[in-house]
Motif scaffolding. Structure first.
Motif, PDB file in Angstrom:
ATOM      1  N   GLU A  31      38.933  34.797  39.776  1.00  0.00           N
ATOM      2  CA  GLU A  31      38.002  35.898  39.490  1.00  0.00           C
ATOM      3  C   GLU A  31      36.672  35.437  39.976  1.00  0.00           C
ATOM      4  OE1 GLU A  31      37.155  35.243  34.847  1.00  0.00           O
ATOM      5  OE2 GLU A  31      38.384  36.879  35.402  1.00  0.00           O
ATOM      6  N   VAL A  35      33.624  38.419  47.355  1.00  0.00           N
ATOM      7  CA  VAL A  35      34.293  39.364  48.247  1.00  0.00           C
ATOM      8  C   VAL A  35      34.443  38.882  49.430  1.00  0.00           C
ATOM      9  CG1 VAL A  35      33.907  41.854  49.345  1.00  0.00           C
ATOM     10  CG2 VAL A  35      33.006  41.535  46.909  1.00  0.00           C
ATOM     11  N   LEU A  69      34.318  38.646  42.216  1.00  0.00           N
ATOM     12  CA  LEU A  69      35.091  39.404  41.979  1.00  0.00           C
ATOM     13  C   LEU A  69      35.017  40.128  40.399  1.00  0.00           C
ATOM     14  CD1 LEU A  69      38.191  38.097  43.787  1.00  0.00           C
ATOM     15  CD2 LEU A  69      36.779  40.089  44.580  1.00  0.00           C
TER      16      LEU A  69
END
Length: 116
Positions: A31, A35, A69
């Motif tokens: 996480e 991107v 993210l």
């Protein structure tokens, strides 16, 4: 005696379902990945230049490549193996625009009745 952690990190990665037309890709990524890192992973899987990939999450374009993210709402709590977080992707066309998002359903239900 060793103390058990109160919050176990059972799912260290985000599990993603990334779709385009009839294609579905399942992958996992931290996480804290950016991107851009997710685009690189997708580009590697598809043998494409990551710079032509556009990711979309819940109708929002993920256009900040340096954003993590988890800053985009994609976390391990929402992206579990049994319920992966769904993203869409499109590709850049030769004229510099991106194709429209088109997701084709897995199965088309037959609306006609066979009870005749």
């Amino acid at each position: 005696m060793q103390r058990l952690a109160t919050e176990l990190t059972i799912y260290p990665d985000c599990y993603l379902q990334i779709r385009r037309a009839k294609m579905t890709i399942f992958t996992d990524i931290a996480e804290t990945a950016t991107v851009s890192e997710l685009k690189q992973t997708l580009g590697y899987i598809l043998h494409l230049d990551p710079n032509i990939i556009r990711l979309i999450s819940k109708g929002q374009i993920l256009d900040a490549d340096t954003k993590r993210l988890n800053e985009c709402g994609i976390t391990t709590k929402e992206a579990r193996p049994q319920n992966p977080f769904q993203l869409e992707f499109t590709l850049k066309l030769d004229d510099g625009t991106y194709e429209n998002v088109e997701i084709i359903p897995y199965a088309i239900q037959n609306s006609s009745s066979n009870d005749e």
